[in-house]
Structure formats: C-alpha cells, structure tokens
Design a protein around this motif. Structure first.
Motif, short mmCIF file in Angstrom:
data_model
loop_
_atom_site.label_atom_id
_atom_site.label_comp_id
_atom_site.label_asym_id
_atom_site.label_seq_id
_atom_site.Cartn_x
_atom_site.Cartn_y
_atom_site.Cartn_z
N ALA A 151 8.99 -3.09 -13.01
CA ALA A 151 9.86 -3.28 -11.85
C ALA A 151 9.56 -2.23 -10.78
CB ALA A 151 11.32 -3.20 -12.27
N HIS A 152 9.29 -1.00 -11.21
CA HIS A 152 8.94 0.07 -10.27
C HIS A 152 7.59 -0.22 -9.62
CE1 HIS A 152 12.11 2.93 -11.63
NE2 HIS A 152 12.00 2.24 -12.76
N LEU A 153 6.66 -0.73 -10.41
CA LEU A 153 5.35 -1.07 -9.87
C LEU A 153 5.45 -2.19 -8.84
CD1 LEU A 153 2.39 -0.24 -10.24
CD2 LEU A 153 2.19 -2.04 -11.97
N SER A 154 6.36 -3.11 -9.08
CA SER A 154 6.58 -4.20 -8.13
C SER A 154 7.07 -3.65 -6.79
CB SER A 154 7.61 -5.18 -8.71
OG SER A 154 7.87 -6.22 -7.80
N ASP A 155 7.94 -2.63 -6.83
CA ASP A 155 8.42 -2.01 -5.59
C ASP A 155 7.27 -1.34 -4.85
OD1 ASP A 155 10.99 -2.80 -6.19
OD2 ASP A 155 11.59 -0.88 -7.08
N VAL A 156 6.39 -0.67 -5.59
CA VAL A 156 5.22 -0.03 -4.97
C VAL A 156 4.37 -1.07 -4.27
CG1 VAL A 156 3.07 1.22 -5.44
CG2 VAL A 156 5.19 1.91 -6.59
N ARG A 157 4.14 -2.16 -4.96
CA ARG A 157 3.30 -3.24 -4.43
C ARG A 157 3.88 -3.79 -3.12
NH1 ARG A 157 3.98 -6.60 -8.42
NH2 ARG A 157 2.40 -5.49 -9.63
N ALA A 158 5.20 -3.88 -3.07
CA ALA A 158 5.86 -4.48 -1.91
C ALA A 158 5.85 -3.58 -0.69
CB ALA A 158 7.31 -4.84 -2.28
N THR A 159 5.74 -2.26 -0.90
CA THR A 159 5.88 -1.33 0.23
C THR A 159 4.60 -0.61 0.63
OG1 THR A 159 6.58 0.43 -1.28
CG2 THR A 159 8.32 -0.92 -0.29
N ALA A 160 3.62 -0.54 -0.25
CA ALA A 160 2.40 0.21 0.07
C ALA A 160 1.64 -0.47 1.21
CB ALA A 160 1.52 0.33 -1.17
N THR A 161 1.25 0.33 2.20
CA THR A 161 0.60 -0.25 3.38
C THR A 161 -0.92 -0.21 3.29
OG1 THR A 161 0.79 1.93 4.42
CG2 THR A 161 2.53 0.31 4.90
N ASP A 162 -1.47 0.69 2.45
CA ASP A 162 -2.92 0.78 2.31
C ASP A 162 -3.25 1.41 0.95
OD1 ASP A 162 -2.47 3.55 2.58
OD2 ASP A 162 -2.91 3.52 4.72
N PHE A 163 -4.55 1.57 0.70
CA PHE A 163 -5.01 2.07 -0.60
C PHE A 163 -4.43 3.45 -0.91
CE2 PHE A 163 -8.53 4.57 -2.71
CZ PHE A 163 -8.25 4.12 -3.99
N GLU A 164 -4.51 4.36 0.06
CA GLU A 164 -4.03 5.73 -0.19
C GLU A 164 -2.52 5.74 -0.47
OE1 GLU A 164 -3.86 9.94 2.24
OE2 GLU A 164 -5.74 8.80 2.25
N ALA A 165 -1.77 4.97 0.29
CA ALA A 165 -0.32 4.91 0.08
C ALA A 165 0.00 4.33 -1.29
CB ALA A 165 0.33 4.07 1.17
N TYR A 166 -0.77 3.31 -1.70
CA TYR A 166 -0.54 2.71 -3.02
C TYR A 166 -0.77 3.74 -4.12
CZ TYR A 166 -0.86 -0.25 -7.12
OH TYR A 166 -0.65 -0.80 -8.37
N VAL A 167 -1.84 4.52 -4.01
CA VAL A 167 -2.16 5.52 -5.03
C VAL A 167 -1.04 6.55 -5.14
CG1 VAL A 167 -3.70 7.43 -5.61
CG2 VAL A 167 -4.66 5.22 -4.91
N TYR A 168 -0.62 7.09 -4.01
CA TYR A 168 0.46 8.08 -4.02
C TYR A 168 1.75 7.49 -4.58
CZ TYR A 168 -1.82 11.96 -1.58
OH TYR A 168 -2.63 13.03 -1.26
N ASP A 169 2.12 6.30 -4.10
CA ASP A 169 3.38 5.70 -4.51
C ASP A 169 3.38 5.30 -5.99
OD1 ASP A 169 4.23 6.05 -1.95
OD2 ASP A 169 4.08 3.94 -1.36
N ALA A 170 2.23 4.84 -6.49
CA ALA A 170 2.15 4.44 -7.90
C ALA A 170 2.26 5.66 -8.82
CB ALA A 170 0.84 3.70 -8.16
#
Length: 208
Positions: free
Chosen positions: A82-101
């Motif tokens: 569920a947390h990963l789903s939130d990351v997927r929904a909000t990350a704007t680019d590769f770097e943001a996804y890495v940090y948020d995940a």
C-alpha cells in the motif's frame, strides 16, 4: 407501528471475524517473541504463552514457528505494498521515485518495530520484510515495473531494471536492518544515504 426487527450478525460473519482475530493475535505474539529472544530460541510454546489462546487453537492456524515467521513476512510485505502504491502515484521522475521508495520502506520498518524497539528487543532484523516470500517477490516485480515506467520518461542509456531492482532491494534490506539497531532511528538519514548510493551508481553506469 411495529418496530423494525434487529438484524443480528450472522454466525458465519462472527466466526470469520474470530478466526481473523485469532490469526492476528498469533502473528502479533510471534513478532514480539522473535524480537525478544530470536527465531532460533523461540518455541511454539513461547508464542502460545504470549497469546490468550489454547495450544489447540494455535495448531488450527499454524503447524510450526516457521509457518508463523513466514506468515509474518507475508503480512508485512502485503501491507508495505500500500505504501509502494502511494509512491507510485506521487513520484514525478526516477530520482523522486528512488528517494520516496527508500523513505517509505525505512519508515515502514521503523513503525513496524516501534514497540519492540521501545522494549529493547535485540533481534529486530528477524522481523523485517524478507525477500524470498511470494508476496515480496510480487513487491519486487512491482518495483521493477515502476522503475521501467519512470525510466522510460527519461532520455539516455537504458538500464537493466532487473539488476537495478535487485540492487535497490539489497541496499534497502541491509541498511534497514542496520538502521533499526541505531539510536535514535534516523529514517531520513538512511533514505538520503541509500538513495545517493543507488543514484550515484546509476550515474556511473550511464556516464560510460
């Protein structure tokens, strides 16, 4: 005027809730005992004593401590999705996804282990998220597809997302276990270090 008849909960519904509560009680007890004395030292009797259930009730759900441990790992991985789903929904680019995940994972395991940490449990790494369960393998595949998706937005050399996923999970697991042993637990510090390490490696590869 006749009062409306009361709708009583069905026996089937009550039974299902009771079974779910019993299973949850066993998993919670297992977490506490594994954290307190370690997996190897734990016995089924130790887990049962941590609950208000009879031994026979325990065996209606699990045959061994190994099954309890496996179920705890599956349960943790399922809830992390569920947390990963939130990351997927909000990350704007590769770097943001890495940090948020990374931040989502480190924050999740810190919260999962909060009670054990407060009680001074010495075996926290045993109750983190394992990487070899069906649920966690599904998480890994979600991460791989997420990375594939965010990387497709960027121009530049293609990366092997299977290797990238394995590296990200390896860093998260090793650093997460170590993070839980430090006081105070620094989720943001772990996030910054892990993300910088992974992104630095990617930059090194893509610069060649």
């Amino acid at each position: 005027m006749t009062a409306p008849a009361k709708i009583l909960p069905s026996p089937t519904g009550k039974r299902a809730r009771s079974k779910a509560a019993n299973r949850r009680a066993i998993l919670d007890a297992g977490r506490q005992v594994f954290a307190r004395i370690g997996f190897e030292a734990t016995t089924v009797r130790d887990i049962i004593r941590e609950t208000e259930l009879a031994a026979g009730t325990f065996y209606n759900y699990f045959k061994s401590k190994e099954e309890v441990f496996e179920a705890i790992a599956e349960d943790s991985a399922h809830r992390f999705r569920a947390h990963l789903s939130d990351v997927r929904a909000t990350a704007t680019d590769f770097e943001a996804y890495v940090y948020d995940a990374f931040r989502a994972y480190f924050g999740f395991i810190a919260a999962e282990n909060e009670e054990a940490i407060c009680n001074g449990a010495p075996h926290l790494a045993l109750i983190g998220v394992r990487v070899d369960t069906p649920e966690m393998l599904a998480v890994a595949e979600e991460i791989r597809l997420d990375l594939e998706h965010v990387l497709s937005r960027d121009e530049g050399p293609k990366l092997d997302t299977a290797y990238l996923t394995a590296a990200a999970i390896g860093i998260a697991r090793e650093m997460g276990d170590h993070m839980l042993t430090r006081r105070p637990i620094d989720v943001e510090g772990a996030t910054q270090f892990a993300a910088s390490m992974l992104l630095g490696g990617v930059r090194e590869i893509t610069a060649k």
